[in-house]
Design a protein around this motif. Structure first.
Motif, short mmCIF file in Angstrom:
data_model
loop_
_atom_site.label_atom_id
_atom_site.label_comp_id
_atom_site.label_asym_id
_atom_site.label_seq_id
_atom_site.Cartn_x
_atom_site.Cartn_y
_atom_site.Cartn_z
N GLU A 15 1.26 8.62 0.83
CA GLU A 15 1.55 9.57 1.79
C GLU A 15 2.95 9.48 2.42
O GLU A 15 3.44 10.17 3.29
CB GLU A 15 0.45 9.50 2.69
N VAL A 16 3.75 8.30 2.18
CA VAL A 16 4.91 8.02 3.02
C VAL A 16 6.20 8.15 2.13
O VAL A 16 7.22 8.72 2.38
CB VAL A 16 4.97 6.53 3.49
N LEU A 17 5.95 7.84 0.72
CA LEU A 17 7.23 7.79 -0.21
C LEU A 17 6.64 8.59 -1.48
O LEU A 17 5.50 8.69 -1.96
CB LEU A 17 7.35 6.51 -0.76
N ASP A 18 7.84 8.95 -2.27
CA ASP A 18 7.63 9.82 -3.37
C ASP A 18 7.60 8.83 -4.55
O ASP A 18 8.29 8.21 -5.04
CB ASP A 18 8.67 10.82 -3.74
N TRP A 19 6.24 8.71 -5.30
CA TRP A 19 5.92 8.03 -6.46
C TRP A 19 6.66 8.38 -7.69
O TRP A 19 7.20 7.59 -8.33
CB TRP A 19 4.41 7.99 -6.83
N GLN A 20 7.15 9.83 -7.86
CA GLN A 20 8.03 10.08 -9.04
C GLN A 20 9.33 9.62 -8.83
O GLN A 20 10.05 9.38 -9.53
CB GLN A 20 8.25 11.57 -9.04
N GLU A 21 9.91 9.45 -7.60
CA GLU A 21 11.42 8.88 -7.16
C GLU A 21 11.32 7.51 -7.61
O GLU A 21 11.98 7.03 -8.09
CB GLU A 21 11.58 8.97 -5.64
N MET A 22 10.10 6.79 -7.43
CA MET A 22 9.91 5.35 -7.80
C MET A 22 10.04 5.16 -9.27
O MET A 22 10.72 4.35 -9.92
CB MET A 22 8.58 4.70 -7.43
N ILE A 23 9.45 5.95 -9.97
CA ILE A 23 9.30 5.91 -11.43
C ILE A 23 10.78 6.31 -11.99
O ILE A 23 11.07 5.72 -13.03
CB ILE A 23 8.57 7.06 -12.10
N GLY A 24 11.51 7.44 -11.37
CA GLY A 24 12.92 7.32 -12.02
C GLY A 24 13.64 6.46 -11.70
O GLY A 24 14.79 6.16 -12.48
N PHE A 81 -5.70 -2.83 -3.49
CA PHE A 81 -4.93 -3.76 -4.32
C PHE A 81 -5.72 -4.96 -4.45
O PHE A 81 -5.21 -5.66 -5.61
CB PHE A 81 -3.82 -4.11 -3.14
N ALA A 82 -6.96 -5.21 -4.11
CA ALA A 82 -7.77 -6.40 -4.46
C ALA A 82 -8.07 -6.35 -6.07
O ALA A 82 -8.22 -7.15 -6.69
CB ALA A 82 -8.88 -6.68 -3.86
N ASP A 119 -2.96 5.23 -1.64
CA ASP A 119 -2.24 5.41 -0.68
C ASP A 119 -0.99 4.64 -0.46
O ASP A 119 -0.73 3.58 -1.40
CB ASP A 119 -3.03 5.51 0.54
N HIS A 120 -0.28 4.60 0.38
CA HIS A 120 1.09 3.95 0.56
C HIS A 120 0.55 2.57 0.60
O HIS A 120 1.37 1.58 0.16
CB HIS A 120 1.93 4.27 1.84
N GLU A 150 11.93 -19.70 -11.97
CA GLU A 150 10.63 -20.15 -11.38
C GLU A 150 10.32 -19.13 -10.32
O GLU A 150 9.22 -19.27 -9.61
CB GLU A 150 10.61 -21.56 -11.01
N LEU A 151 10.91 -18.17 -9.89
CA LEU A 151 10.89 -17.37 -8.77
C LEU A 151 10.34 -15.94 -9.19
O LEU A 151 11.02 -15.13 -10.19
CB LEU A 151 12.35 -17.15 -7.94
N THR A 152 9.75 -15.47 -8.18
CA THR A 152 9.10 -13.92 -8.40
C THR A 152 9.24 -13.42 -7.13
O THR A 152 8.50 -14.01 -5.98
CB THR A 152 7.63 -13.65 -9.04
N LEU A 153 9.94 -12.44 -6.84
CA LEU A 153 9.86 -11.52 -5.74
C LEU A 153 8.94 -10.43 -5.74
O LEU A 153 8.84 -9.56 -6.79
CB LEU A 153 11.38 -10.84 -5.37
N ILE A 154 8.21 -10.23 -4.62
CA ILE A 154 7.02 -9.11 -4.46
C ILE A 154 7.57 -8.35 -3.25
O ILE A 154 7.48 -9.05 -2.31
CB ILE A 154 5.80 -9.44 -4.61
N GLY A 155 7.75 -7.04 -3.42
CA GLY A 155 8.20 -6.52 -2.23
C GLY A 155 7.45 -4.98 -2.15
O GLY A 155 7.16 -4.39 -3.15
N SER A 156 7.10 -4.95 -0.87
CA SER A 156 6.34 -3.84 -0.75
C SER A 156 7.08 -2.73 0.13
O SER A 156 7.85 -3.02 1.11
CB SER A 156 4.98 -4.02 0.15
N SER A 157 7.05 -1.52 -0.08
CA SER A 157 7.85 -0.29 0.62
C SER A 157 9.30 -1.01 0.78
O SER A 157 9.99 -1.07 0.03
CB SER A 157 7.21 -0.16 1.87
#
Length: 202
Positions: A148-157, A177-178, A171-172, A60-67
């Motif tokens: 502008e802070v983290l590499d989106w391609q690294e996230m995808i990989g 987000f709305a 942006d970061h 019943e739990l979902t974790l949402i994490g930013s950065s």
């Protein structure tokens, strides 16, 4: 239950955290949303997160994490087992490397309150590293190409075969987000009459 984990130098006052809280309030489900203030120590942050969810059924739990919160959410999801879902918003993939430059005293974004990020915290981050996720279907990655802070391609990989939504530009902080909040909540299992079809991802 949704547990939102904010990023480095951030707080429950962040734009995304407040937007989710407001949407859950509108849906009459405010009691099912938690967003604690996390300390600089990764070990202490994880302890707070675990305390928040200790009585919650993992299914019943979902974790949402930013950065940096995405890094924490990934570790927690892997520890909790295959029934826990995780939404990752421009997640940090290699914070032991990226946060070296912040060792010392920094300030929080939303209060200018100073805090110390100690060298020993890098070792704490290293213990939370997940080299390869399991059950990718329980992950929903949102990655902005304009981060502008983290590499989106690294996230995808780092999240292969997970549900992925690549946002062109942005942006970061994912300032739009709305437009995606109901897609995120739909993945969490919370229905909304405004749920976005963008949840399908790629």
């Amino acid at each position: 239950m949704i547990l939102y984990l904010h990023g480095f130098r951030s707080s429950p006052q962040s734009f995304k955290a407040r937007l989710l809280a407001e949407r859950m309030q509108q849906l009459g489900r405010a009691a099912e949303y938690l967003c604690p203030q996390l300390p600089a120590s990764p070990a202490a942050a994880i302890a707070i997160a675990q305390n928040c969810i200790q009585a919650c059924d993992p299914a019943e739990l979902t974790l949402i994490g930013s950065s940096l919160g995405g890094y924490y959410a990934t570790w927690l999801a892997e520890q909790l087992g295959c029934r826990t879902r995780a939404v990752l918003l421009n997640p940090a993939v290699k914070p032991p490397r990226d946060l070296e430059q912040y060792i010392g005293v920094s300030t929080q974004y939303h209060s200018d309150q100073p805090f110390e990020f100690k060298r020993e915290y890098i070792a704490e981050l290293q213990t939370l590293q997940i080299d390869r996720i399991t059950r990718p279907e329980r992950y929903f990655l949102m990655a902005a190409t304009g981060d502008e802070v983290l590499d989106w391609q690294e996230m995808i990989g780092h999240y292969p075969q997970a549900r992925q939504l690549v946002i062109q530009g942005s942006d970061h902080g994912i300032s739009e987000f709305a437009e995606y909040v109901d897609a995120v909540l739909a993945f969490c299992g919370i229905a909304s009459d405004r749920a976005s079809t963008s949840a399908a991802g790629t």
